[in-house]
Design a protein around this motif. Structure first.
Motif, PDB file in Angstrom:
ATOM      1  N   ARG A 209     -18.333 -30.833  10.641  1.00  0.00           N
ATOM      2  CA  ARG A 209     -17.548 -30.449  11.822  1.00  0.00           C
ATOM      3  C   ARG A 209     -17.990 -31.237  13.047  1.00  0.00           C
ATOM      4  O   ARG A 209     -17.161 -31.728  13.825  1.00  0.00           O
ATOM      5  CB  ARG A 209     -17.695 -28.947  12.063  1.00  0.00           C
ATOM      6  CG  ARG A 209     -16.868 -28.424  13.228  1.00  0.00           C
ATOM      7  CD  ARG A 209     -17.032 -26.919  13.357  1.00  0.00           C
ATOM      8  NE  ARG A 209     -16.263 -26.421  14.487  1.00  0.00           N
ATOM      9  CZ  ARG A 209     -16.221 -25.154  14.868  1.00  0.00           C
ATOM     10  NH1 ARG A 209     -16.915 -24.241  14.165  1.00  0.00           N
ATOM     11  NH2 ARG A 209     -15.520 -24.769  15.907  1.00  0.00           N
ATOM     12  N   GLY A 210     -19.295 -31.357  13.232  1.00  0.00           N
ATOM     13  CA  GLY A 210     -19.795 -32.118  14.365  1.00  0.00           C
ATOM     14  C   GLY A 210     -19.451 -33.595  14.262  1.00  0.00           C
ATOM     15  O   GLY A 210     -19.219 -34.256  15.275  1.00  0.00           O
ATOM     16  N   PHE A 211     -19.423 -34.118  13.025  1.00  0.00           N
ATOM     17  CA  PHE A 211     -19.072 -35.519  12.815  1.00  0.00           C
ATOM     18  C   PHE A 211     -17.638 -35.784  13.275  1.00  0.00           C
ATOM     19  O   PHE A 211     -17.368 -36.755  13.986  1.00  0.00           O
ATOM     20  CB  PHE A 211     -19.230 -35.857  11.338  1.00  0.00           C
ATOM     21  CG  PHE A 211     -18.998 -37.299  10.999  1.00  0.00           C
ATOM     22  CD1 PHE A 211     -20.008 -38.234  11.148  1.00  0.00           C
ATOM     23  CD2 PHE A 211     -17.763 -37.730  10.533  1.00  0.00           C
ATOM     24  CE1 PHE A 211     -19.803 -39.577  10.839  1.00  0.00           C
ATOM     25  CE2 PHE A 211     -17.544 -39.059  10.216  1.00  0.00           C
ATOM     26  CZ  PHE A 211     -18.565 -39.979  10.375  1.00  0.00           C
ATOM     27  N   ILE A 212     -16.713 -34.917  12.872  1.00  0.00           N
ATOM     28  CA  ILE A 212     -15.309 -35.073  13.274  1.00  0.00           C
ATOM     29  C   ILE A 212     -15.152 -34.857  14.775  1.00  0.00           C
ATOM     30  O   ILE A 212     -14.404 -35.570  15.454  1.00  0.00           O
ATOM     31  CB  ILE A 212     -14.421 -34.097  12.483  1.00  0.00           C
ATOM     32  CG1 ILE A 212     -14.484 -34.432  10.986  1.00  0.00           C
ATOM     33  CG2 ILE A 212     -12.983 -34.156  12.978  1.00  0.00           C
ATOM     34  CD1 ILE A 212     -13.742 -33.454  10.111  1.00  0.00           C
ATOM     35  N   LEU A 215     -16.158 -37.850  16.818  1.00  0.00           N
ATOM     36  CA  LEU A 215     -15.212 -38.964  16.774  1.00  0.00           C
ATOM     37  C   LEU A 215     -13.924 -38.674  17.530  1.00  0.00           C
ATOM     38  O   LEU A 215     -13.405 -39.545  18.244  1.00  0.00           O
ATOM     39  CB  LEU A 215     -14.878 -39.305  15.321  1.00  0.00           C
ATOM     40  CG  LEU A 215     -15.993 -39.911  14.476  1.00  0.00           C
ATOM     41  CD1 LEU A 215     -15.525 -40.144  13.050  1.00  0.00           C
ATOM     42  CD2 LEU A 215     -16.497 -41.212  15.081  1.00  0.00           C
ATOM     43  N   PHE A 216     -13.385 -37.447  17.380  1.00  0.00           N
ATOM     44  CA  PHE A 216     -12.025 -37.180  17.859  1.00  0.00           C
ATOM     45  C   PHE A 216     -11.935 -36.172  18.993  1.00  0.00           C
ATOM     46  O   PHE A 216     -10.921 -36.138  19.686  1.00  0.00           O
ATOM     47  CB  PHE A 216     -11.155 -36.686  16.695  1.00  0.00           C
ATOM     48  CG  PHE A 216     -11.035 -37.657  15.562  1.00  0.00           C
ATOM     49  CD1 PHE A 216     -10.235 -38.783  15.669  1.00  0.00           C
ATOM     50  CD2 PHE A 216     -11.740 -37.459  14.397  1.00  0.00           C
ATOM     51  CE1 PHE A 216     -10.121 -39.689  14.624  1.00  0.00           C
ATOM     52  CE2 PHE A 216     -11.639 -38.354  13.342  1.00  0.00           C
ATOM     53  CZ  PHE A 216     -10.831 -39.476  13.455  1.00  0.00           C
ATOM     54  N   ALA A 217     -12.937 -35.325  19.172  1.00  0.00           N
ATOM     55  CA  ALA A 217     -12.826 -34.266  20.178  1.00  0.00           C
ATOM     56  C   ALA A 217     -12.934 -34.843  21.582  1.00  0.00           C
ATOM     57  O   ALA A 217     -13.704 -35.779  21.821  1.00  0.00           O
ATOM     58  CB  ALA A 217     -13.907 -33.209  19.954  1.00  0.00           C
ATOM     59  N   PRO A 218     -12.168 -34.295  22.543  1.00  0.00           N
ATOM     60  CA  PRO A 218     -12.263 -34.766  23.935  1.00  0.00           C
ATOM     61  C   PRO A 218     -13.616 -34.400  24.537  1.00  0.00           C
ATOM     62  O   PRO A 218     -14.193 -33.355  24.228  1.00  0.00           O
ATOM     63  CB  PRO A 218     -11.114 -34.034  24.641  1.00  0.00           C
ATOM     64  CG  PRO A 218     -10.832 -32.846  23.786  1.00  0.00           C
ATOM     65  CD  PRO A 218     -11.150 -33.253  22.385  1.00  0.00           C
ATOM     66  N   LYS A 219     -14.123 -35.263  25.377  1.00  0.00           N
ATOM     67  CA  LYS A 219     -15.407 -35.037  26.032  1.00  0.00           C
ATOM     68  C   LYS A 219     -15.163 -34.522  27.448  1.00  0.00           C
ATOM     69  O   LYS A 219     -14.181 -34.878  28.097  1.00  0.00           O
ATOM     70  CB  LYS A 219     -16.230 -36.333  26.082  1.00  0.00           C
ATOM     71  CG  LYS A 219     -16.311 -37.107  24.769  1.00  0.00           C
ATOM     72  CD  LYS A 219     -16.903 -36.300  23.649  1.00  0.00           C
ATOM     73  CE  LYS A 219     -17.159 -37.152  22.417  1.00  0.00           C
ATOM     74  NZ  LYS A 219     -15.919 -37.600  21.757  1.00  0.00           N
TER      75      LYS A 219
END
Length: 324
Positions: A209-212, A215-219
């Motif tokens: 989950r943290g890997f995805i 990569l893709f989650a907004p910061k």
């Protein structure tokens, strides 16, 4: 001094790492060898009989030369040198740790100096937590690449083998040994081993989950329409990052291969520049290649370490407000 592993663990570490590299190199070499033979056979069928061969060129061939075959298993001259390097490191580790002393001296002192220096250097870059898990790889890859680069500069590597006389002098067709990292199969194999380790470390540190999310989650913090827009932007950026990650083994392997291959060709060109005194002209360039061998080992290790740190870093917590 930091205590070193026992004899058996040190030897097992180096031997297993070398075995993985050799097996991957052999597989890739076999595939490229088969493809190249097929391409050469196809080209030969379409060539006209009256065509004359082009003048022979001096210089290191772009691919390693097969010098033997064991049960349809190709053995190239670069593979042989990689075995020599791996075995030399194993023998040295065994010799240096055969009689461990509280106050190290000689080979044990030299080995502990290398290990402790690399450990502190890597800890300052990727942190003590991450280096405790990944140091075995970064130290092994640095020592292996450095040893292979310097061993490839030993006189006779690439200049002793089978060949034939030409109008320009004697041409070596099948060198007995070839610089390990002057073979793209070897550098690509090391990059693939790192890529597999990178995935394992990433999932161990931050999970799937943290890997995805990385990569893709907004910061950052956002709300409403801006949050939706940022989600789309970071998803597109994540897709580009995936492409970048997939190309990292290619860039790592070709950077190391290109520099080592160009350096060996440069040395050969300098030797042939002045007949009879080429060895004298090549001396400054020889010392430059010694330095370049160290730089390339450092670059490969640092790039892989930074790539690992970027994916394994945990999100920093917001600092608490200071009440005055």
């Amino acid at each position: 001094m930091r205590s070193l592993p026992s004899n058996s663990s040190t030897s097992l570490l180096l031997f297993c790492f070398a075995a993985v590299l050799i097996s991957l190199t052999a597989s890739i070499a076999l595939a490229i060898d088969t493809g190249s033979k097929f391409a050469s056979d196809t080209t030969a069928q379409h060539e006209a009989p009256e065509q004359t061969s082009e003048p022979e060129e001096h210089g290191l061939s772009q691919k390693a030369v097969e010098i033997a075959r064991f049960h349809n298993f190709p053995i190239t001259n670069s593979m042989v040198l990689s075995w020599v390097v791996a075995l030399s490191l194993i023998v040295f580790a065994q010799f240096a740790t055969r009689n461990m002393q509280q106050v190290p001296a000689g080979a044990q002192n030299f080995l502990e100096w290398i290990v402790e220096g690399l450990y502190k250097f890597m800890a300052g870059i990727i942190g003590s937590h991450l280096v405790s898990r990944t140091f075995w790889f970064f130290a092994s890859i640095f020592i292996f690449i450095l040893s292979a680069n310097w061993m490839g500069l030993i006189p006779g590597i690439g200049t002793i083998g089978w060949g034939h006389p030409t109008s320009h002098g004697f041409k070596i067709d099948q060198p007995l040994l070839r610089g390990t990292n002057a073979d793209v199969n070897m550098t690509f194999a090391m990059a693939l081993v790192y890529f597999a380790c990178w995935l394992v470390w990433a999932f161990q540190e931050i999970g799937a989950r943290g890997f995805i999310k990385e990569l893709f989650a907004p910061k950052g913090e956002s709300t409403g329409a801006l949050k939706l827009l940022m989600g789309i932007v970071f998803f597109v950026a994540g897709c580009l990052e995936v492409v970048s990650i997939l190309f990292r083994p290619v860039s790592l392997s070709f950077r190391l291969y290109g520099n080592v291959y160009a350096g060996e060709n440069l040395l050969e060109a300098m030797v042939r520049l002045v007949p009879g005194f080429g060895w004298l002209v090549a001396i400054p360039f020889y010392f430059m290649e010694v330095l370049m061998g160290l730089v390339q080992a450092l670059v490969f290790m640092l790039l892989t370490a930074v790539f690992t740190m970027l994916i394994c870093q945990h999100e920093a917590k917001a600092p608490e407000a200071v009440h005055g």
